[in-house]
Scaffold this motif. Structure first.
Motif, PDB file in Angstrom:
ATOM      1  N   ALA A 269       0.856  -1.190   0.000  1.00  0.00           N
ATOM      2  CA  ALA A 269       0.000   0.000   0.000  1.00  0.00           C
ATOM      3  C   ALA A 269       0.887   1.232   0.000  1.00  0.00           C
ATOM      4  O   ALA A 269       1.500   1.528   1.015  1.00  0.00           O
ATOM      5  N   PRO A 270       0.991   1.932  -1.102  1.00  0.00           N
ATOM      6  CA  PRO A 270       0.385   1.664  -2.402  1.00  0.00           C
ATOM      7  C   PRO A 270       1.182   0.613  -3.177  1.00  0.00           C
ATOM      8  O   PRO A 270       2.270   0.210  -2.762  1.00  0.00           O
ATOM      9  N   LEU A 271       0.642   0.215  -4.330  1.00  0.00           N
ATOM     10  CA  LEU A 271       1.371  -0.681  -5.228  1.00  0.00           C
ATOM     11  C   LEU A 271       2.466   0.111  -5.928  1.00  0.00           C
ATOM     12  O   LEU A 271       2.250   1.244  -6.346  1.00  0.00           O
ATOM     13  N   ARG A 272       3.644  -0.474  -6.048  1.00  0.00           N
ATOM     14  CA  ARG A 272       4.759   0.138  -6.785  1.00  0.00           C
ATOM     15  C   ARG A 272       5.189  -0.873  -7.840  1.00  0.00           C
ATOM     16  O   ARG A 272       5.983  -1.763  -7.570  1.00  0.00           O
ATOM     17  N   LEU A 273       4.623  -0.703  -9.026  1.00  0.00           N
ATOM     18  CA  LEU A 273       4.768  -1.714 -10.069  1.00  0.00           C
ATOM     19  C   LEU A 273       5.505  -1.236 -11.312  1.00  0.00           C
ATOM     20  O   LEU A 273       5.820  -2.042 -12.177  1.00  0.00           O
ATOM     21  N   HIS A 274       5.752   0.080 -11.414  1.00  0.00           N
ATOM     22  CA  HIS A 274       6.316   0.587 -12.668  1.00  0.00           C
ATOM     23  C   HIS A 274       7.365   1.661 -12.402  1.00  0.00           C
ATOM     24  O   HIS A 274       7.129   2.591 -11.627  1.00  0.00           O
ATOM     25  N   GLU A 275       8.505   1.498 -13.069  1.00  0.00           N
ATOM     26  CA  GLU A 275       9.572   2.505 -13.092  1.00  0.00           C
ATOM     27  C   GLU A 275      10.030   2.653 -14.533  1.00  0.00           C
ATOM     28  O   GLU A 275       9.984   1.694 -15.307  1.00  0.00           O
ATOM     29  N   THR A 276      10.472   3.847 -14.865  1.00  0.00           N
ATOM     30  CA  THR A 276      10.960   4.102 -16.223  1.00  0.00           C
ATOM     31  C   THR A 276      11.861   5.327 -16.189  1.00  0.00           C
ATOM     32  O   THR A 276      12.039   5.932 -15.136  1.00  0.00           O
ATOM     33  N   THR A 277      12.441   5.659 -17.323  1.00  0.00           N
ATOM     34  CA  THR A 277      13.177   6.913 -17.453  1.00  0.00           C
ATOM     35  C   THR A 277      12.530   7.731 -18.565  1.00  0.00           C
ATOM     36  O   THR A 277      11.896   7.172 -19.474  1.00  0.00           O
ATOM     37  N   VAL A 278      12.688   9.031 -18.510  1.00  0.00           N
ATOM     38  CA  VAL A 278      12.081   9.917 -19.494  1.00  0.00           C
ATOM     39  C   VAL A 278      12.785   9.718 -20.833  1.00  0.00           C
ATOM     40  O   VAL A 278      13.986   9.978 -20.967  1.00  0.00           O
ATOM     41  N   SER A 279      12.034   9.261 -21.803  1.00  0.00           N
ATOM     42  CA  SER A 279      12.541   9.010 -23.146  1.00  0.00           C
ATOM     43  C   SER A 279      12.770  10.332 -23.882  1.00  0.00           C
ATOM     44  O   SER A 279      12.008  11.284 -23.699  1.00  0.00           O
ATOM     45  N   PRO A 280      13.769  10.398 -24.753  1.00  0.00           N
ATOM     46  CA  PRO A 280      13.963  11.597 -25.575  1.00  0.00           C
ATOM     47  C   PRO A 280      12.714  11.922 -26.409  1.00  0.00           C
ATOM     48  O   PRO A 280      12.431  13.084 -26.676  1.00  0.00           O
TER      49      PRO A 280
ATOM     50  N   SER B 155       3.437   4.897  -8.376  1.00  0.00           N
ATOM     51  CA  SER B 155       2.640   4.093  -7.454  1.00  0.00           C
ATOM     52  C   SER B 155       1.182   4.194  -7.866  1.00  0.00           C
ATOM     53  O   SER B 155       0.798   5.082  -8.634  1.00  0.00           O
ATOM     54  N   LEU B 156       0.392   3.262  -7.352  1.00  0.00           N
ATOM     55  CA  LEU B 156      -1.035   3.236  -7.647  1.00  0.00           C
ATOM     56  C   LEU B 156      -1.768   2.734  -6.430  1.00  0.00           C
ATOM     57  O   LEU B 156      -1.307   1.814  -5.755  1.00  0.00           O
ATOM     58  N   ARG B 157      -2.899   3.354  -6.148  1.00  0.00           N
ATOM     59  CA  ARG B 157      -3.773   2.864  -5.083  1.00  0.00           C
ATOM     60  C   ARG B 157      -5.195   2.749  -5.614  1.00  0.00           C
ATOM     61  O   ARG B 157      -5.617   3.526  -6.466  1.00  0.00           O
ATOM     62  N   VAL B 158      -5.905   1.758  -5.121  1.00  0.00           N
ATOM     63  CA  VAL B 158      -7.313   1.584  -5.449  1.00  0.00           C
ATOM     64  C   VAL B 158      -8.111   2.363  -4.418  1.00  0.00           C
ATOM     65  O   VAL B 158      -8.053   2.064  -3.220  1.00  0.00           O
TER      66      VAL B 158
END
Length: 177
Positions: A24-35, A99-102
């Motif tokens: 709580a919360p869900l942490r399912l996604h990471e990325t970097t800022v694409s050009p 993060s995401l929460r329902v």
């Protein structure tokens, strides 16, 4: 023909474990800022915030049990409303952590809240509140979620009810006078 794909396309979904603790919360996604996401102002363009939140939703769908095989059965979740709050700029190659929460759910709808943080500093960059609707894609209309997904959503919602509701949730847009 090119189409939008998420980083999780073709990855299936993880098996659900009723005994596993739900973050709580869900942490399912990471990325970097694409050009490709950087605009003429030198920071991530507004449409790309929604793109990244969409990738976070796809990670959530796979956590829940919705993947290509599920969609091939003629069912999916569609976003029907989004409210994005941009808080800070972010530049090319900077890390993003989401993060995401329902917030709530019923037989056909799921109300979620995303937060996008800088992966290095932890600064809050943007939030997105979204309403998702479960759809029969052949009929082109909403339909109830299957029982196993409602069960999983209820478990996630219970875990997320301990979190405070963000101030921006449900807030109407307008010019305050």
């Amino acid at each position: 023909m090119d189409r939008v794909v998420t980083p999780y396309e073709g990855s299936g979904h993880r098996p659900w474990d009723d005994t596993a603790e739900i973050p709580a919360p869900l942490r399912l996604h990471e990325t970097t800022v694409s050009p490709r996401w950087v605009d003429y102002n030198g920071h991530m363009s507004e449409s790309c915030y929604l793109l990244v939140f969409g990738d976070n939703s796809d990670a959530f769908f796979r956590y829940l049990g919705i993947d290509e095989q599920y969609r091939e059965s003629g069912r999916s979740l569609y976003t029907v409303e989004s409210h994005i709050h941009n808080r800070r700029e972010v530049a090319e190659a900077e890390p993003l952590s989401l993060s995401l929460r329902v917030l709530d759910h019923d037989a056909k709808r799921v109300h979620v809240f995303h937060e996008m943080h800088h992966g290095g500093t932890g600064d809050l960059l943007a939030t997105a509140e979204q309403m998702l609707v479960h759809v029969d894609t052949a009929e082109g209309r909403s339909c109830p979620l299957p029982e196993h997904l409602r069960h999983r959503l209820a478990a996630i919602h219970r875990a997320h009810q301990a979190l405070p509701v963000p101030d921006s949730v449900g807030r109407p847009m307008g010019i305050r006078r």
